[in-house]
Motif scaffolding. Structure first.
Motif, PDB file in Angstrom:
ATOM      1  N   VAL A 147       0.826  -1.209   0.000  1.00 53.52           N
ATOM      2  CA  VAL A 147       0.000   0.000   0.000  1.00 53.52           C
ATOM      3  C   VAL A 147       0.859   1.257   0.000  1.00 53.52           C
ATOM      4  N   GLU A 148       1.964   1.261   0.718  1.00 52.62           N
ATOM      5  CA  GLU A 148       2.769   2.490   0.772  1.00 52.62           C
ATOM      6  C   GLU A 148       3.421   2.815  -0.572  1.00 52.62           C
ATOM      7  N   ASP A 149       3.509   1.832  -1.467  1.00 47.21           N
ATOM      8  CA  ASP A 149       4.085   2.080  -2.789  1.00 47.21           C
ATOM      9  C   ASP A 149       3.049   2.537  -3.814  1.00 47.21           C
ATOM     10  N   ILE A 150       1.783   2.544  -3.455  1.00 53.12           N
ATOM     11  CA  ILE A 150       0.714   2.916  -4.391  1.00 53.12           C
ATOM     12  C   ILE A 150       0.454   4.419  -4.281  1.00 53.12           C
ATOM     13  N   HIS A 169      -0.204   3.418   8.888  1.00 52.56           N
ATOM     14  CA  HIS A 169       1.186   3.361   8.427  1.00 52.56           C
ATOM     15  C   HIS A 169       1.372   4.104   7.105  1.00 52.56           C
ATOM     16  N   ALA A 170       0.376   3.982   6.208  1.00 51.78           N
ATOM     17  CA  ALA A 170       0.487   4.612   4.883  1.00 51.78           C
ATOM     18  C   ALA A 170       0.028   6.058   4.892  1.00 51.78           C
ATOM     19  N   GLY A 171      -0.440   6.576   6.033  1.00 51.59           N
ATOM     20  CA  GLY A 171      -0.903   7.951   6.104  1.00 51.59           C
ATOM     21  C   GLY A 171      -2.188   8.182   5.342  1.00 51.59           C
ATOM     22  N   ARG A 172      -3.029   7.156   5.261  1.00 49.93           N
ATOM     23  CA  ARG A 172      -4.293   7.255   4.522  1.00 49.93           C
ATOM     24  C   ARG A 172      -5.482   7.305   5.470  1.00 49.93           C
ATOM     25  N   THR A 173      -6.453   8.105   5.100  1.00 52.36           N
ATOM     26  CA  THR A 173      -7.719   8.145   5.823  1.00 52.36           C
ATOM     27  C   THR A 173      -8.532   6.910   5.449  1.00 52.36           C
ATOM     28  N   PHE A 187      -7.913   1.207  16.442  1.00 53.81           N
ATOM     29  CA  PHE A 187      -8.446   1.264  15.085  1.00 53.81           C
ATOM     30  C   PHE A 187      -8.736   2.718  14.738  1.00 53.81           C
ATOM     31  N   PRO A 188      -8.278   3.177  13.578  1.00 54.19           N
ATOM     32  CA  PRO A 188      -8.392   4.607  13.255  1.00 54.19           C
ATOM     33  C   PRO A 188      -9.839   5.012  13.001  1.00 54.19           C
ATOM     34  N   PRO A 189     -10.148   6.295  13.158  1.00 54.35           N
ATOM     35  CA  PRO A 189     -11.483   6.783  12.808  1.00 54.35           C
ATOM     36  C   PRO A 189     -11.716   6.653  11.307  1.00 54.35           C
ATOM     37  N   ASP A 221      -4.406   9.562  -3.282  1.00 56.04           N
ATOM     38  CA  ASP A 221      -3.319   8.878  -2.575  1.00 56.04           C
ATOM     39  C   ASP A 221      -3.418   9.043  -1.060  1.00 56.04           C
ATOM     40  N   GLN A 222      -4.557   9.579  -0.594  1.00 57.50           N
ATOM     41  CA  GLN A 222      -4.702   9.803   0.840  1.00 57.50           C
ATOM     42  C   GLN A 222      -5.901   9.073   1.438  1.00 57.50           C
ATOM     43  N   VAL A 223      -6.465   8.128   0.709  1.00 56.52           N
ATOM     44  CA  VAL A 223      -7.620   7.392   1.211  1.00 56.52           C
ATOM     45  C   VAL A 223      -7.431   5.900   0.964  1.00 56.52           C
ATOM     46  N   MET A 224      -7.915   5.098   1.896  1.00 58.04           N
ATOM     47  CA  MET A 224      -7.954   3.641   1.733  1.00 58.04           C
ATOM     48  C   MET A 224      -9.340   3.175   2.143  1.00 58.04           C
TER      49      MET A 224
END
Length: 546
Positions: A219-222, A247-251, A275-277, A290-293
């Motif tokens: 994921v961090e490479d995408i 870890h990937a800095g994604r919301t 677990f993140p919000p 590149d900021q959402v998963m």
């Protein structure tokens, strides 16, 4: 068979000869206990059906002898049938907190929370049910609080594995150590009733920790939008994906009600603390790609699940060329066509797909041969009873267990009454088992008239015929035929004219016996349809008398 005597019996009503729908009975001293009450999902052989339930007729007829239902863990193939049967069986349920939370939600949705007694047993806790003593043994699986059951009886001790694997780096819970499992074996185990799902795998299943590291790397490479699809019930994977997003800095965005229920239950029972919000669909679509998963249900090709709707452009989540979909799940046999259809839709959009074939982003929750061999060494049962598998899986585990030095192994299928002690294992006889289906709001037999007719209609089509009779019993006017799914296309009018003329020629005189007339017309129409199409449609005839 009426009641268990001074003996220890085992009887599977589901899950032996199939993967899913696990229902196991243990009997001794006139009483029964049930371990798990699961369901399975329908395939194309059950048109119009989503859920399949076990036929519990055997134990329903002996309800006064059933002491309770003990649940090993919270996967649907172990708890999914609870809301359909628990109230009628009228016995208490027993589960550890995480599983109990999932069951409670099911009972609430069915309006049964006040009708069923749900007992919450602490992790590693124990309780008694008549001649049975139960103790929960934590064991690694793909959900929080996977458990084996240690069952003490007057005739021997059972180690019922439930679903399990060995994992050096589990992310949810702390499974029993080798030393603890060896100590259980030292106490003496009459029989181990064991998961057979992955018996053909020559390698161990692998660790959830490895999956986490691989997903983080991928994921961090995408640099585009990422959707990860997994089983909603794989709580360990959900925990992993939460960590991957951070870890990937994604919301993080979650698409699928079953995912929300699992996360909510995990938080309530002390899991998923970090677990993140999450954000809703509208907010997710506003974020840079590149900021959402997104975690989505539907990796098995379910058309109505989130990923299927996203692929078909009927969801608020939209994908663009270059976006990525990661399938962090195993392709269940039988789902290949449905999964392929969704993957083709995604490919047409230019979406990049990554499965376990390209990257190690999934591990199974069931034991391969090295794990089975290790468990045999720890538990050292006198008897091996394979369950949770198709015939080929259970036969293979019988062979493997005997090869590994277990003294006795018994192959059994749903309905086989197995005496484990004294003098076992011995199959005493066969009881009726079967499948029921949830059809709309009704539960019906899987092999009953309704589904048989539906299968025939799906294969051959249907023709309805309406014929009027005048006051003298003669055919009045032209018969009216309605075709459904009969392959006549451009020839339909000619076919209808021919059949109408044939009916008149067959009955130029007044009709005498209406029942005979009805059957004659049915056969005539089906025969003509077969001559025209090679099909034998279902034909229904309605006779209207003046």
């Amino acid at each position: 068979m009426t009641k268990p005597q001074k003996e220890l019996l085992f009887l599977a009503l589901g899950g032996s000869g199939e993967i899913g729908m696990n229902v196991n009975l243990y009997g001794c001293d006139g009483k029964w206990v049930m371990v798990d009450l699961g369901m399975t999902f329908a395939d194309s052989g059950y048109p119009g059906i989503d859920l399949i339930l076990p036929d519990l007729d055997f134990i329903e007829k002996r309800g006064e002898d059933l002491l309770g239902i003990v649940l090993t863990h919270g996967h649907e193939d172990h708890i999914g049938a609870v809301p359909y049967f628990a109230a009628d069986l009228d016995v208490p349920l027993f589960a550890t907190p995480f599983t109990a939370g999932l069951v409670r939600r099911k009972l609430e949705e069915a309006g049964l929370e006040k009708d069923v007694q749900l007992n919450i047993i602490p992790n590693e806790g124990s309780f008694d049910l008549g001649p049975f003593d139960f103790r929960y043994i934590p064991i690694a699986h793909s959900i929080a609080e996977g458990n084996a059951m240690l069952i003490d009886t007057p005739y021997g001790r059972i180690f019922h594995t439930g679903d399990w694997k060995l994992d050096d780096e589990p992310l949810l819970g702390v499974p029993a150590t080798p030393e603890q499992l060896t100590a259980i074996g030292d106490e003496g185990i009459l029989a181990m009733v064991c998961d057979s799902t992955n018996v053909f795998n020559e390698n161990a299943s692998g660790s959830e920790g490895d999956v986490r590291r691989n997903l983080m790397r991928v994921v961090e490479d995408i640099r585009t939008r990422v959707i990860v699809t997994t089983f909603a019930s794989n709580a360990a994977r959900l925990q992993t994906l939460g960590e991957v997003a951070v870890h990937a800095g994604r919301t993080l965005c979650v698409a699928g009600r079953s995912l929300h229920r699992m996360i909510e239950n995990g938080r309530e029972t002390g899991y998923f603390k970090d677990f993140p919000p999450t954000v809703d669909f509208e907010e997710a679509m506003k974020l840079p790609r590149d900021q959402v998963m997104i975690i989505a249900t539907g990796g098995q090709g379910e058309a109505r699940a989130a990923l299927g709707r996203i692929a078909g452009d009927t969801h608020k989540i939209k994908l663009s060329a270059g976006d990525h979909v990661l399938f962090s799940s195993k392709q269940i046999p039988g789902n290949e066509i449905a999964i392929g259809r969704i993957q083709n839709q995604l490919a047409a959009k230019g979406v990049v797909m990554i499965t376990e074939r390209q990257e190690d982003i999934h591990v199974s929750g069931h034991p391969g041969k090295p794990e089975l061999a290790q468990m045999y060494q720890w538990i050292r049962p006198e008897i091996l009873v394979p369950v949770h598998g198709e015939i080929r899986h259970m036969k293979e585990q019988v062979r493997f267990g005997l090869k590994q030095g277990i003294e006795k192994a018994v192959f059994q299928q749903n309905g086989d009454v197995v005496r484990l002690a004294p003098g076992g294992p011995k199959i005493l006889g066969q009881e009726r088992t079967g499948r029921l289906v949830v059809d709309g709001d009704v539960i019906i037999p899987a092999d009953g008239q309704t589904l048989n007719q539906r299968r025939k209609v799906a294969f051959n089509g249907a023709i309805s015929v309406a014929i009027g009779l005048d006051s003298k019993g003669r055919i009045s006017g032209q018969p009216v035929l309605k075709l459904l799914g009969v392959p006549l296309e451009d020839d339909e009018e000619d076919f209808l004219d021919e059949v109408g003329d044939a009916i008149h020629k067959a009955y130029p005189k007044p009709v005498g016996n209406i029942e005979k007339f009805n059957e004659d017309i049915r056969l005539l129409v089906r025969r003509r349809a077969s001559e025209w199409t090679g099909k034998k449609p279902i034909v229904s005839v309605l006779v209207v008398e003046a």
